[in-house]
Design an enzyme around this catalytic site. Structure first.
Site, PDB file in Angstrom:
ATOM      1  N   LYS A 279      -9.750 -18.397  15.764  1.00  0.00           N
ATOM      2  CA  LYS A 279     -11.068 -18.556  15.177  1.00  0.00           C
ATOM      3  C   LYS A 279     -12.129 -18.057  16.165  1.00  0.00           C
ATOM      4  CE  LYS A 279      -9.849 -22.507  12.248  1.00  0.00           C
ATOM      5  NZ  LYS A 279     -10.101 -21.862  10.960  1.00  0.00           N
ATOM      6  N   ARG A 352      -1.203 -24.474   4.430  1.00  0.00           N
ATOM      7  CA  ARG A 352      -0.244 -24.313   3.333  1.00  0.00           C
ATOM      8  C   ARG A 352       1.199 -24.358   3.826  1.00  0.00           C
ATOM      9  NH1 ARG A 352      -3.037 -18.745   1.788  1.00  0.00           N
ATOM     10  NH2 ARG A 352      -4.728 -20.128   2.380  1.00  0.00           N
TER      11      ARG A 352
END
Length: 505
Positions: A279, A352
């Protein structure tokens, strides 16, 4: 702030008043509802006199404090807004403002009137619950890490309770809100706890302790057991952290411990650097990437507090997505517990991966009648819907209708997005069954399309037949600034919504 909110016996407008009284009035009220004329008489006419003054407007959340010469020491007049758009969220916002005013005045007992100001838009129990919701949201404080500069002695001060009395029929709703708010506050507190404290073992210890207090069953699949079960997604995401991943199960047996349960699954990334798909800001605010799992913990607490008849199982898929020589990489191929393989195209699409193993394991092990998973899964859902509602994906119209009804009751808004076979095909891999992130098209849907391969035994090849809902709470789990109802920080969003759903299914 108060230690907690408590309910007391029903009140009447003709009965003896406590030292503090509150009444809700709608915007542009020019005449008191007939039901409150006797109350006004007890208060020496101060209420009817006030609504004739220019200062009164009745806007949502406006609070005026009056000092009657008789009947009560203080009267809080709280605005409800326009009567033609009256709803539970207006009352929650107004009740939040009332709580703050009462707290500032150091009131210990409060009588609340106003059901007749709602013009029949809410039943008494719904009125009581909405008032309790708003007060509960306003009552949250997180002071554990305040130090000398902030006055750390405040958190150790002896706190008293606020005892609230309401009109006939409201108390049951107020009690329900109080029970649910314990779960909401838990979700908010755990979400706010920093990643150097709230790692996977910390969450595990909290769940074990809470389970003992509330009569829940707690079991843990640690990293070693996860390896035996072939949980490649969970293990890959947690490989770079000293805090090893785990799936924590909380079970509420309900009235029939052998009944098919409703399965809840929550994403709990205790901190997300993005992995090697790093990030740009290093992950600022990513302690909130565990909000899905913390919401599930809060729901399980609310379920136990309310002693729901429904059997419920909650799985918290917990890991920390860090970088080191053991961390997983882009181009890695991993295998999940149901045999599906995935080529990693983005290590920052990690949620996920842990959810996939939890969903596959949970549906196989518990054979639930329906499944709900919650996660701060995609930035795309925030782009699509903003921070006003959660995006939901459902394979079953009945579960959607029931959740929509719960949404209308609790004011936690949802919006259904499509999930088609075309979206599943979009996630197809070249050298593995799937990729965890495809192109930018249908970005908020990709997470749900990926997860659809793990819900039930048919899921790897077919859209799940098991009733399933995926709730992406990325836009509502926390807020960067104050909103009308929530202050800056974690919201506990979803605890009230899903608990309401469970209570009616």
């Amino acid at each position: 702030m108060y230690r907690r909110i408590k309910s007391a016996a029903d009140i009447k407008t003709t009965g003896r008043l406590s030292s503090a009284v509150a009444i809700f009035l709608s915007e542009k009220t020019t005449r008191l509802p007939a039901e409150y004329k006797q109350l006004d008489q007890q208060l020496g006419g101060v209420l009817s006199g006030y609504i004739k003054r220019d200062e009164f407007n009745g806007r949502v959340g406006d609070v005026a404090v009056l000092y009657p010469e008789s009947g009560a020491e203080r009267l809080f007049v709280v605005g409800l807004g326009k009567v033609d758009v009256m709803n539970g969220n207006q009352l929650r916002i107004a009740s939040k403002a009332l709580y703050r005013a009462v707290d500032s005045a150091n009131v210990s007992k409060l009588m609340v009137f106003g059901i007749d100001s709602m013009k029949g838009s809410l039943k008494p129990a719904e009125f009581g619950e909405a008032v309790g919701d708003g007060m509960g949201i306003a009552s949250f404080e997180f002071l554990e890490f305040k130090g000398a500069v902030s006055g750390s002695e405040k958190k150790n001060a002896a706190l008293k309770s606020l005892v609230v009395s309401m009109e006939k029929g409201c108390r049951g709703g107020l009690d329900r809100a109080i029970a649910m708010n314990d779960g909401v506050s838990t979700a908010r507190r755990l979400a706010a706890t920093p990643p150097n404290v709230a790692n996977v073992p910390y969450i595990e210890r909290y769940c074990r302790s809470t389970a003992k207090k509330l009569g829940l069953k707690c079991t843990v699949i640690n990293a070693a057991k996860a390896k035996q079960l072939g949980m490649g997604g969970l293990l890959a995401v947690g490989a770079g952290s000293e805090s090893k991943p785990a799936i924590i199960a909380l079970e509420w047996k309900g009235s029939d411990a052998k009944a098919d349960p409703i399965l809840l699954v929550g994403k709990s990334i205790t901190f997300d650097t993005g992995g090697y798909s790093l990030k740009p800001d290093g992950g600022k605010g990513m302690k909130y990437d565990k909000c899905g799992g913390m919401t599930v913990i809060g729901i399980m607490e609310a379920v136990a507090n309310l002693k729901l008849k429904q059997r419920v199982v909650g799985l918290i898929a917990a890991a920390e997505n860090m970088i080191d020589s053991e961390a997983y990489r882009v181009d890695d191929i991993i295998k999940f517990t149901n045999g599906v393989t995935c080529e990693v195209t983005n290590t920052d699409a990690e949620g996920r991966l842990v959810l996939a193993d939890a969903l596959a394991y949970g549906t196989k092990t518990y054979k639930p009648k329906s499944v709900i998973d919650m996660a701060t899964l995609t930035g795309g859902v925030v782009v699509a819907l903003g921070s006003y509602c959660a995006g939901v994906f459902a394979t079953d119209d009945k579960i959607m209708a029931s959740m929509q009804k719960a949404s209308q009751k609790t004011g936690e808004k949802i919006w259904r997005l499509p999930l088609w076979d075309e979206h599943r095909k979009q996630m197809s891999g070249t050298h593995a069954d799937l990729v965890n992130s495809a192109n930018r098209e249908a970005h908020p849907i990709q997470g749900a399309a990926f997860l659809s391969h793990f819900v039930g035994k048919d899921a790897p090849k077919l859209m799940p037949k098991m009733p399933w809902m995926h709730i992406d709470i990325a836009g509502v789990a926390s807020f960067d600034s104050d909103t009308a109802l929530y202050p800056k920080g974690p919201s506990g969003w979803g605890v009230r919504l899903v608990t309401e759903y469970l209570a009616n299914n």
